[in-house]
Design a protein around this motif. Structure first.
Motif, short mmCIF file in Angstrom:
data_model
loop_
_atom_site.label_atom_id
_atom_site.label_comp_id
_atom_site.label_asym_id
_atom_site.label_seq_id
_atom_site.Cartn_x
_atom_site.Cartn_y
_atom_site.Cartn_z
N LEU A 94 0.86 -1.19 0.00
CA LEU A 94 0.00 0.00 0.00
C LEU A 94 0.90 1.24 0.00
O LEU A 94 2.09 1.15 0.30
N GLY A 95 0.29 2.37 -0.29
CA GLY A 95 1.05 3.62 -0.21
C GLY A 95 1.19 4.32 -1.54
O GLY A 95 1.47 5.52 -1.60
N GLY A 96 1.00 3.58 -2.62
CA GLY A 96 1.06 4.20 -3.95
C GLY A 96 2.39 4.85 -4.23
O GLY A 96 3.44 4.35 -3.83
N ILE A 97 2.33 5.97 -4.91
CA ILE A 97 3.53 6.65 -5.38
C ILE A 97 4.36 7.22 -4.22
O ILE A 97 5.56 7.47 -4.36
N LEU A 98 3.73 7.39 -3.05
CA LEU A 98 4.44 7.94 -1.90
C LEU A 98 5.64 7.10 -1.51
O LEU A 98 6.62 7.60 -0.98
N GLN A 99 5.56 5.78 -1.76
CA GLN A 99 6.64 4.90 -1.32
C GLN A 99 7.96 5.19 -2.03
O GLN A 99 9.02 4.90 -1.49
N GLN A 100 7.88 5.78 -3.22
CA GLN A 100 9.14 6.09 -3.90
C GLN A 100 9.51 7.56 -3.73
O GLN A 100 10.61 7.96 -4.10
N GLU A 102 6.76 8.09 5.10
CA GLU A 102 6.25 8.35 6.45
C GLU A 102 4.79 8.79 6.40
O GLU A 102 3.98 8.40 7.24
N TYR A 103 4.46 9.63 5.41
CA TYR A 103 3.07 10.08 5.26
C TYR A 103 2.18 8.88 4.98
O TYR A 103 1.13 8.70 5.59
N ALA A 104 2.62 8.03 4.06
CA ALA A 104 1.84 6.84 3.71
C ALA A 104 1.61 5.97 4.95
O ALA A 104 0.51 5.46 5.17
N TRP A 105 2.65 5.80 5.77
CA TRP A 105 2.54 4.94 6.95
C TRP A 105 1.47 5.41 7.92
O TRP A 105 0.78 4.59 8.55
N ARG A 106 1.30 6.75 8.03
CA ARG A 106 0.27 7.26 8.95
C ARG A 106 -1.09 6.68 8.59
O ARG A 106 -1.95 6.47 9.45
N PHE A 107 -1.32 6.43 7.31
CA PHE A 107 -2.61 5.91 6.86
C PHE A 107 -2.62 4.39 6.81
O PHE A 107 -3.60 3.75 7.20
N ILE A 108 -1.51 3.80 6.36
CA ILE A 108 -1.42 2.34 6.30
C ILE A 108 -1.59 1.76 7.70
O ILE A 108 -2.27 0.75 7.90
N GLN A 109 -1.00 2.45 8.66
CA GLN A 109 -1.10 2.01 10.05
C GLN A 109 -2.58 1.93 10.48
O GLN A 109 -3.01 0.98 11.13
N GLN A 110 -3.34 2.94 10.10
CA GLN A 110 -4.75 2.96 10.47
C GLN A 110 -5.53 1.85 9.78
O GLN A 110 -6.44 1.27 10.35
N ARG A 142 11.77 5.24 -9.11
CA ARG A 142 11.51 3.90 -8.58
C ARG A 142 12.77 3.04 -8.62
O ARG A 142 13.10 2.36 -7.66
N PHE A 143 13.48 3.08 -9.73
CA PHE A 143 14.70 2.29 -9.85
C PHE A 143 15.73 2.68 -8.80
O PHE A 143 16.36 1.84 -8.16
N VAL A 144 15.90 3.99 -8.62
CA VAL A 144 16.93 4.46 -7.68
C VAL A 144 16.51 4.23 -6.24
O VAL A 144 17.28 3.71 -5.44
N ASN A 145 15.27 4.62 -5.90
CA ASN A 145 14.87 4.63 -4.50
C ASN A 145 14.35 3.31 -3.96
O ASN A 145 14.34 3.10 -2.75
N MET A 146 13.90 2.42 -4.84
CA MET A 146 13.32 1.18 -4.33
C MET A 146 14.06 -0.06 -4.80
O MET A 146 14.16 -1.04 -4.08
N GLU A 147 14.56 -0.02 -6.03
CA GLU A 147 15.22 -1.21 -6.56
C GLU A 147 16.73 -1.16 -6.41
O GLU A 147 17.40 -2.18 -6.50
N GLY A 148 17.28 0.04 -6.23
CA GLY A 148 18.73 0.15 -6.03
C GLY A 148 19.55 0.19 -7.30
O GLY A 148 20.69 -0.25 -7.32
N TYR A 149 18.98 0.73 -8.40
CA TYR A 149 19.72 0.84 -9.65
C TYR A 149 19.96 2.31 -9.99
O TYR A 149 19.09 3.15 -9.82
#
Lengths: 138, 429
Positions: free
Chosen positions: B39-45, B64-72, B144-151
């Motif tokens: 969950l979190g959509g585009i916020l995760q990247q 962090e913003y996404a987590w406030r809602f995912i947590q709920q 996405r490649f840089v921040n989540m996949e590490g490329y």
């Protein structure tokens, strides 16, 4: 005496300002739209800071990276060295949001914390491969 | 086939806010369908900060913003399915989904919230000539490649488009050791936030070339360089300004397009300017019980406004499920909002006076850069409301609050026209 041009970033107006510096001290500021601009200009000219938001390698996690941030702004001049220091660290999953991953980075008194939860990877193959790259646990 | 009270398409900030709000309103049989692995959509990247200033009074990073809602969502036990794609929504609100775990599953919903977000405009849509070497990607894909996949997508980068995604990636790639040679922007002004120009470009001496675009691409297997040129006020390249720039990566940050294939398939009425569904004051589309919120309705700049808008959609979807508001068939008191001089679009496009129980907001975007302007809301010849604005620009979505008393003033004419008047600096090309 030096004059420095800068754009304020405190609010969306983005006032174009000019700061006059004498002996590394700000003696005058022109073009600010409000008081907050003065504080920004002073800080920006004498000790500019930036918050660092980057990623750190993770071992044994569901993802290979965790997003991190500096808890406080860091001295702008030290930013690239801080990034290098962060890139030398590999942290082991699980990680919780807010976990301190690097304490007092480069003696700035500022910590690098996680901004995401990373659980342990359920795929053993991936976990073993990423463990091999672990340099030290923070 | 199983039944649900509420099915929400998309588990990004819009879907999450709508789900939590619906739960708060008493709906329990909710399902969020998310095609990504979390969950979190585009916020995760979006690992940079600046999110949540309005909603939380804090400057959070995207995750962090996404987590406030995912947590709920976790705490409230709201059901969600990951790695699940919605293939079709029928007019009687049957949602068809597919996933590799569960195969094809159908849900019959009482109400549906469309929260699919948006995608990026690509090179194909821009018609940039040249072969198709590797090294050309949209800024969001690179993120996405840089921040989540590490490329790291490349080492020598040119960025086309000075929107915030392009600016943020200019800094991100610099931080990861790439050389970002320049950012080219077609228009005479950047559509990004000033703080990003300062912190992403000025800080690193990356030039911003306004009124410039990429006119050719070079390289067989891998990108080798691009040809850039200055453009005239109609966006046409000026031949004598052509310049070759060697690079192995071209990032495109040239626009976001609401992802409405499902909506169009379903047959909701669309707004050609927003590229999203026409919605009323309850964020309901032209199909009764189908709501839309977030980037799928119109592209936002601040996730805080996505959250507010999606809470409204969740609230109204709940009221619809509980039978507390009338459906779309009551057109008797519907008022059309219209974009007048200086305004590109207004959302919502329809207001039903009888359904406004609290203050309603009109969101809009300026068509050009205005300083010391007046924002005026008219009903026929009557000025219903006006306010001064020091600065209104296309890149920053604005809002005005519609109070019920204002609506009483609206005459027999069924149009509300919003316009911006006074000093204009630079009209949009």
């Amino acid at each position: 005496m030096i004059t420095r041009k800068l754009t304020c970033i405190v609010c969306p107006l983005g006032c174009h300002m000019e700061a006059v510096l004498q002996n590394d001290e700000v003696t005058a500021i022109h073009g600010n739209g409000c008081k907050r601009g003065i504080d920004y200009a002073k800080a920006e000219c004498t000790h500019p800071t930036r918050v660092l938001t980057t990623t750190m390698k993770v071992s044994g996690g569901e993802y290979p990276l965790v997003s991190v941030k500096s808890e406080q702004p860091l001295p702008k001049g030290l930013l690239m060295q801080c990034i290098k220091a962060v890139n030398n660290v590999c942290v082991r999953a699980p990680i919780q949001i807010g976990d301190v991953l690097v304490e007092n980075i480069l003696n700035t008194g500022v910590s690098i914390v996680s901004t995401k939860n990373i659980s342990v990877c359920k795929d053993i193959g991936i976990a073993v491969r990423s463990e091999a790259g672990t340099t030290r646990k923070s | 086939m199983s039944s649900k009270d509420l099915v929400i398409i998309g588990g990004g900030p819009a879907g999450l806010a709508a789900a939590i709000e619906a739960h708060r309103c008493g709906i329990r049989d909710i399902l969020i369908v998310e095609r990504d692995g979390e969950l979190g959509g585009i916020l995760q990247q979006c690992i940079h900060n600046g999110f949540g200033l309005h909603i939380f009074g804090e400057e959070l990073t995207g995750p962090e913003y996404a987590w406030r809602f995912i947590q709920q969502v976790h705490e409230k036990g709201i059901e969600f399915k990951l790695n699940t794609t919605v293939l079709h929504i029928s007019k009687n609100k049957v949602v068809t989904t597919v996933s590799s775990d569960a195969g094809l599953l159908r849900y019959s919903a009482k109400a549906v919230v469309l929260a699919m977000g948006c995608r990026e405009r690509t090179r194909g849509a821009l018609i940039i000539p040249g072969r198709r070497p590797s090294g050309i990607l949209t800024a969001g894909t690179a993120q996405r490649f840089v921040n989540m996949e590490g490329y790291l997508p490349g080492k020598q980068v040119v960025i086309l488009g000075s929107g915030d995604i392009g600016l943020i990636m200019a800094r991100r790639l610099t931080w990861e050791g790439a050389e970002v040679k320049m950012v080219c922007e077609l228009l005479p002004y950047s559509s990004g936030l000033t703080r990003n120009i300062v912190q992403c470009l000025d800080d690193y001496g990356i030039p911003l070339k306004l009124r410039h675009t990429v006119i050719d691409i070079h390289g067989r297997e891998r990108l080798e360089g691009v040809t850039i040129a200055e453009v005239d006020q109609n966006g046409k390249p000026l031949g004598h300004t052509e310049q070759y720039v060697a690079c192995d990566t071209l990032l495109l940050s040239v626009g976001l397009i609401p992802e409405n294939e499902l909506s169009i398939d379903l047959g909701v009425l669309m707004d050609p300017v927003t590229s999203g569904p026409v919605v009323n004051e309850s964020m309901e589309t032209s199909i009764e019980g189908v709501f839309a919120c977030g980037n799928v309705a119109h592209v936002h700049d601040l996730v805080d406004y996505v959250t507010q808008e999606s809470r409204l959609a969740g609230r109204c979807a709940s009221a619809y499920i509980l039978g507390n508001i009338r459906g779309n068939d009551d057109k008797a008191q519907a008022i059309r909002t219209k974009a007048g001089v200086g305004v590109r679009y207004v959302v919502p496009q329809i207001i039903r006076k009888s359904n406004i129980s609290e203050e309603s907001k009109l969101f809009f975007r300026a068509g050009g850069v205005y300083r010391n302007a007046k924002i005026i809301l008219r009903s026929g010849e009557n000025i219903v409301y006006s306010k001064n604005a020091l600065r209104v620009v296309p890149a920053e979505m604005e809002s005005i609050t519609l109070k019920k008393e204002m609506l009483e003033q609206i005459g027999k004419t069924d149009d509300l026209t919003l316009s911006i008047e006074k000093q204009q600096e630079a009209p949009r090309g």
